[in-house]
Design a protein around this motif. Structure first.
Motif, PDB file in Angstrom:
ATOM      1  N   SER A  66       0.488  -0.141  -4.513  1.00 16.64           N
ATOM      2  CA  SER A  66       0.015   1.018  -5.281  1.00 16.64           C
ATOM      3  C   SER A  66      -0.820   0.565  -6.465  1.00 16.64           C
ATOM      4  CB  SER A  66       1.217   1.832  -5.778  1.00 16.64           C
ATOM      5  OG  SER A  66       2.058   2.206  -4.719  1.00 16.64           O
ATOM      6  N   GLY A  67      -0.340  -0.482  -7.151  1.00 11.25           N
ATOM      7  CA  GLY A  67      -1.097  -1.016  -8.277  1.00 11.25           C
ATOM      8  C   GLY A  67      -2.435  -1.574  -7.847  1.00 11.25           C
ATOM      9  N   LEU A  68      -2.449  -2.267  -6.718  1.00 13.83           N
ATOM     10  CA  LEU A  68      -3.714  -2.812  -6.210  1.00 13.83           C
ATOM     11  C   LEU A  68      -4.671  -1.687  -5.834  1.00 13.83           C
ATOM     12  CD1 LEU A  68      -2.450  -5.753  -3.968  1.00 13.83           C
ATOM     13  CD2 LEU A  68      -3.182  -5.812  -6.359  1.00 13.83           C
ATOM     14  N   ALA A  69      -4.142  -0.617  -5.252  1.00 14.48           N
ATOM     15  CA  ALA A  69      -4.996   0.532  -4.918  1.00 14.48           C
ATOM     16  C   ALA A  69      -5.604   1.128  -6.173  1.00 14.48           C
ATOM     17  CB  ALA A  69      -4.186   1.585  -4.161  1.00 14.48           C
ATOM     18  N   ALA A  70      -4.833   1.163  -7.260  1.00 15.59           N
ATOM     19  CA  ALA A  70      -5.355   1.672  -8.531  1.00 15.59           C
ATOM     20  C   ALA A  70      -6.477   0.783  -9.057  1.00 15.59           C
ATOM     21  CB  ALA A  70      -4.228   1.772  -9.557  1.00 15.59           C
ATOM     22  N   LEU A  71      -6.306  -0.525  -8.923  1.00 14.35           N
ATOM     23  CA  LEU A  71      -7.362  -1.448  -9.353  1.00 14.35           C
ATOM     24  C   LEU A  71      -8.631  -1.234  -8.530  1.00 14.35           C
ATOM     25  CD1 LEU A  71      -5.305  -4.748  -9.831  1.00 14.35           C
ATOM     26  CD2 LEU A  71      -6.251  -3.284 -11.624  1.00 14.35           C
ATOM     27  N   LEU A  72      -8.464  -1.024  -7.229  1.00 15.95           N
ATOM     28  CA  LEU A  72      -9.628  -0.773  -6.374  1.00 15.95           C
ATOM     29  C   LEU A  72     -10.309   0.537  -6.737  1.00 15.95           C
ATOM     30  CD1 LEU A  72      -8.349  -1.897  -2.851  1.00 15.95           C
ATOM     31  CD2 LEU A  72     -10.006  -3.056  -4.312  1.00 15.95           C
ATOM     32  N   LYS A  73      -9.512   1.560  -7.034  1.00 21.26           N
ATOM     33  CA  LYS A  73     -10.094   2.847  -7.438  1.00 21.26           C
ATOM     34  C   LYS A  73     -10.843   2.720  -8.759  1.00 21.26           C
ATOM     35  CE  LYS A  73      -9.013   6.744  -6.198  1.00 21.26           C
ATOM     36  NZ  LYS A  73      -9.715   7.827  -5.491  1.00 21.26           N
ATOM     37  N   SER A  74     -10.344   1.842  -9.638  1.00 20.29           N
ATOM     38  CA  SER A  74     -11.021   1.626 -10.912  1.00 20.29           C
ATOM     39  C   SER A  74     -12.353   0.908 -10.703  1.00 20.29           C
ATOM     40  CB  SER A  74     -10.122   0.808 -11.839  1.00 20.29           C
ATOM     41  OG  SER A  74     -10.752   0.576 -13.074  1.00 20.29           O
ATOM     42  N   ALA A  75     -12.346  -0.088  -9.800  1.00 23.88           N
ATOM     43  CA  ALA A  75     -13.576  -0.837  -9.531  1.00 23.88           C
ATOM     44  C   ALA A  75     -14.553  -0.038  -8.679  1.00 23.88           C
ATOM     45  CB  ALA A  75     -13.227  -2.151  -8.833  1.00 23.88           C
ATOM     46  N   HIS A  76     -14.017   0.816  -7.815  1.00 26.02           N
ATOM     47  CA  HIS A  76     -14.844   1.622  -6.907  1.00 26.02           C
ATOM     48  C   HIS A  76     -14.367   3.074  -6.987  1.00 26.02           C
ATOM     49  CE1 HIS A  76     -16.380  -2.113  -5.145  1.00 26.02           C
ATOM     50  NE2 HIS A  76     -15.117  -2.524  -5.075  1.00 26.02           N
ATOM     51  N   PRO A  77     -14.791   3.827  -7.988  1.00 23.72           N
ATOM     52  CA  PRO A  77     -14.272   5.189  -8.221  1.00 23.72           C
ATOM     53  C   PRO A  77     -14.452   6.142  -7.054  1.00 23.72           C
ATOM     54  CG  PRO A  77     -15.525   4.408 -10.114  1.00 23.72           C
ATOM     55  CD  PRO A  77     -15.761   3.417  -9.020  1.00 23.72           C
ATOM     56  N   ASN A  78     -15.422   5.897  -6.196  1.00 23.27           N
ATOM     57  CA  ASN A  78     -15.673   6.813  -5.087  1.00 23.27           C
ATOM     58  C   ASN A  78     -14.819   6.522  -3.861  1.00 23.27           C
ATOM     59  OD1 ASN A  78     -17.702   8.184  -6.523  1.00 23.27           O
ATOM     60  ND2 ASN A  78     -19.241   6.668  -5.913  1.00 23.27           N
ATOM     61  N   TRP A  79     -14.069   5.428  -3.917  1.00 24.77           N
ATOM     62  CA  TRP A  79     -13.247   5.065  -2.763  1.00 24.77           C
ATOM     63  C   TRP A  79     -11.972   5.899  -2.722  1.00 24.77           C
ATOM     64  CZ3 TRP A  79     -12.946  -0.944  -1.885  1.00 24.77           C
ATOM     65  CH2 TRP A  79     -14.221  -1.417  -1.545  1.00 24.77           C
ATOM     66  N   SER A  80     -11.583   6.312  -1.551  1.00 26.36           N
ATOM     67  CA  SER A  80     -10.274   6.949  -1.351  1.00 26.36           C
ATOM     68  C   SER A  80      -9.596   6.223  -0.201  1.00 26.36           C
ATOM     69  CB  SER A  80     -10.429   8.444  -1.066  1.00 26.36           C
ATOM     70  OG  SER A  80     -11.315   8.652   0.025  1.00 26.36           O
ATOM     71  N   VAL A  81      -9.867   6.682   1.015  1.00 26.39           N
ATOM     72  CA  VAL A  81      -9.333   5.983   2.178  1.00 26.39           C
ATOM     73  C   VAL A  81      -9.914   4.573   2.280  1.00 26.39           C
ATOM     74  CG1 VAL A  81      -9.184   6.039   4.692  1.00 26.39           C
ATOM     75  CG2 VAL A  81      -8.955   8.137   3.386  1.00 26.39           C
ATOM     76  N   SER A  82     -11.109   4.377   1.730  1.00 22.86           N
ATOM     77  CA  SER A  82     -11.735   3.059   1.785  1.00 22.86           C
ATOM     78  C   SER A  82     -10.881   1.998   1.112  1.00 22.86           C
ATOM     79  CB  SER A  82     -13.119   3.104   1.121  1.00 22.86           C
ATOM     80  OG  SER A  82     -13.966   4.002   1.801  1.00 22.86           O
ATOM     81  N   ALA A  83     -10.124   2.395   0.089  1.00 22.32           N
ATOM     82  CA  ALA A  83      -9.241   1.449  -0.583  1.00 22.32           C
ATOM     83  C   ALA A  83      -8.185   0.944   0.395  1.00 22.32           C
ATOM     84  CB  ALA A  83      -8.580   2.101  -1.787  1.00 22.32           C
ATOM     85  N   LYS A  84      -7.683   1.838   1.223  1.00 22.44           N
ATOM     86  CA  LYS A  84      -6.704   1.458   2.241  1.00 22.44           C
ATOM     87  C   LYS A  84      -7.325   0.481   3.230  1.00 22.44           C
ATOM     88  CE  LYS A  84      -3.946   3.538   5.938  1.00 22.44           C
ATOM     89  NZ  LYS A  84      -3.443   4.800   6.493  1.00 22.44           N
TER      90      LYS A  84
END
Length: 596
Positions: A371-389
């Motif tokens: 979950s924390g890693l997904a948050a970091l990815l969302k911070s680096a790539h704000p437009n990502w949703s499923v892409s983070a997965k």
């Protein structure tokens, strides 16, 4: 920074009656510790000199320690009720969180998604671009034990880390066996060996409180079996009976995974294999003796890691076998994180100790890492949703610190995608995955239609099901969902399975050429068309077809077996890997699910 979790509390008093406030704080206060541990793992602030009784000492920080945290209390002494879970998830979505971390999962079941509260809530989150990371469950060891298996959920299994808390058993004949413990009391004099007795012979094999014969236990070290009562409670029972120590033996079904506990007596946990050898020593020696050598925290390459935890829930997927679950694994064994001051580190009422940190294990501990890693990815790539997965899955790794394939602690054999999914998460590589497999709510609605759900069943996911015509929305196969992994089921008489996938270039260059490399499972021929993907600025998304052909000459010889492989797309700098899991089941899909 991203908001990671979804302070409120929810209680199903309408369904269960008034909350017992002597056992629960009817407020956001964490009285159990689990929530504090998970939250601080996901996004806890940096704390120097964190430890539990001197174990695991060092600086502690959550995965996304600068993220904002919102916490929703959904569990009580009576359990975690579905209505509370769904209400909290809905509120989190309204509050605008970016990631929901949910370390909750019941017993494995084949309930359809429209009856699965977490699946329903996660679908609503997916509609708003919220990543939902959920634990795979702790009923591992066997197949079909993963929970939270809907494809719009990021399902997380547990792995070990390169740290142990050694407390080794030394027998009177000089042999020693590795054990683990977080005992903080007066250490035994390792040069003094104590009489050794088996709980089974002194009143209680599982060392239940009040059942041990004090006249036979006094000043002895007692062997106790897991099960029945809490592990630390067994040591307390031995202490109450006058014993000096406890050797806790794993049951054979628990395989060889060891969990460290903050025991109230000099105690350690050993594997079932070690336990059997200790018992053999006792039966062949009229005066068996033993002691425990507490060696504290040991970190480094001498500890093989990561390995898939024995308890971690695993596939195949019970509900839709064409979707591979779990998705990834992350650290979930003997994890240090924050703890509530309301209760003891063991959770026992007889334990007066209070700590700021605790070390516990479970897929509940693995989930907030991701979950924390997904948050970091969302911070680096704000437009990502499923892409983070997708990024977390396709960049994961499958080798341990010795350079060999991940091992499954439950079997001692190499792990498979049914245990580790795509592999162990790799935070740095996930930031730049090269390609992503993206999906949206429309893809998931097509998936629901393909399962055969009617409008009433689909109405649990969407507000206006009347606008959905499943007659025009079926996927050619459930496996055609644009998922970053492949799960193939060959049924009776079936020789060929075809899936279609689409990938989007998110690399630093809009112009990129990716070539595929195939590692085919045994008894399967895999063909990918095209074998080369040429991306351009105007063409960032491309599709490919993957065809699986069973090459087994005798279908009966492979019936009930599985085989594994992978495909990998590479442009020379990025490696986009997807696991392949193949099963042969001579029956219809309905029979396959019903017979589990």
């Amino acid at each position: 920074m991203a908001t990671i979790k979804a302070i409120n509390s929810y209680s199903a008093e309408a369904a269960q009656g008034p909350i017992n406030e002597t056992k629960n704080a009817k407020s956001p206060l964490d009285t159990e510790g689990h929530g504090t541990h998970c939250t601080s793992t996901a996004a806890g602030s940096v704390v120097p000199n964190a430890n539990v009784f001197g174990y695991a000492q060092g600086s502690a920080r959550g995965m996304a320690y600068r993220a904002r945290i919102a916490v929703y209390k959904i569990c009580w002494s009576t359990g975690c009720h579905g209505s509370d879970i769904l209400a909290a998830m809905d509120q989190a979505i309204v509050d605008g969180v970016d990631v929901i971390s949910l370390s909750v999962g019941g017993n494995p079941s084949a309930n359809p998604y429209f009856k699965d509260t977490i699946a329903i809530g996660a679908f609503r989150a997916a509609q708003k671009g919220v990543v939902v990371s959920v634990a795979a469950g702790n009923s591992g060891f066997k197949d079909f034990t993963a929970v939270n298996v809907a494809p719009w959920i990021l399902t997380v299994g547990a792995s070990t880390i390169d740290r142990k808390f050694h407390a080794d058993v030394v027998l009177g004949d000089g042999r020693w066996f590795e054990g683990v413990s977080l005992y903080d009391g007066k250490r035994l004099n390792e040069s003094v060996f104590w009489g050794l007795v088996n709980g089974k012979d002194v009143g209680s094999e599982r060392c239940e409180d009040g059942k041990l014969d004090a006249s036979k236990v006094a000043s002895k070290m007692v062997i106790c079996e897991v099960g029945g009562t809490a592990r630390a409670a067994k040591g307390y029972a031995v202490k109450q009976a006058g014993g000096v120590g406890m050797i806790l033996v794993n049951h054979v079904v628990k395989a060889e995974g060891l969990i460290a506990d903050a025991h109230l007596i000099a105690a350690t946990a050993v594997t079932s294999t070690a336990g059997n050898q200790i018992k053999d020593y006792m039966s062949s020696n009229p005066n068996p003796t033993a002691t425990i050598d507490f060696r504290g925290t040991v970190v480094g390459p001498t500890t093989l890691s990561p390995r898939v935890a024995a308890f971690s829930g695993r596939g195949p997927n019970k509900v839709t076998p064409e979707i591979l679950k779990p998705d990834v694994v992350a650290p979930g064994v003997n994890i240090l994180a924050g703890w509530t001051g309301f209760t003891s580190p063991t959770g026992l009422n007889v334990d007066p100790r209070r700590v700021q940190f605790n070390i516990i294990s479970g897929t509940s501990m693995a989930c907030p890492h991701v979950s924390g890693l997904a948050a970091l990815l969302k911070s680096a790539h704000p437009n990502w949703s499923v892409s983070a997965k997708s990024a977390l899955m396709t960049t994961s790794y499958n080798l341990d610190n010795s350079g060999k394939n991940l091992t499954d602690v439950a079997t001692g054999n190499p792990s498979t995608p049914f245990a580790h999914g795509s592999g162990h998460v790799d935070p740095n590589k996930a930031l730049d995955p090269g390609l992503v497999y993206d999906s949206d709510v429309n893809d998931y609605i097509d998936f629901l239609c393909s399962i055969g759900y009617n409008q009433k069943q689909i109405s649990t996911f969407v507000k206006d099901p009347a606008t959905i015509n499943c007659g025009t929305r079926n996927l050619s196969s459930l496996g055609d969902l644009n998922y970053p992994s492949f799960s193939v089921v060959f049924g009776s008489g079936q020789k060929v399975v075809k899936y279609t996938r689409r990938v989007t270039n998110v690399g630093p260059s809009a112009h990129a050429v990716y070539r595929v490399n195939v590692n085919a499972p045994s008894n399967v021929r895999v063909r990918v068309v095209p074998e080369r993907l040429i991306f351009r600025a105007r063409k960032p998304t491309l599709s490919y077809e993957i065809r699986f052909t069973s090459t087994a000459t005798d279908a009966r010889s492979v019936n009930g077996t599985s085989s594994f492989g992978s495909i990998e797309w590479s442009d020379g700098s990025h490696r986009v890997r997807s696991p392949i899991a193949v099963r042969w089941v001579m029956g219809t899909q309905e029979n396959m699910v019903a017979s589990i």
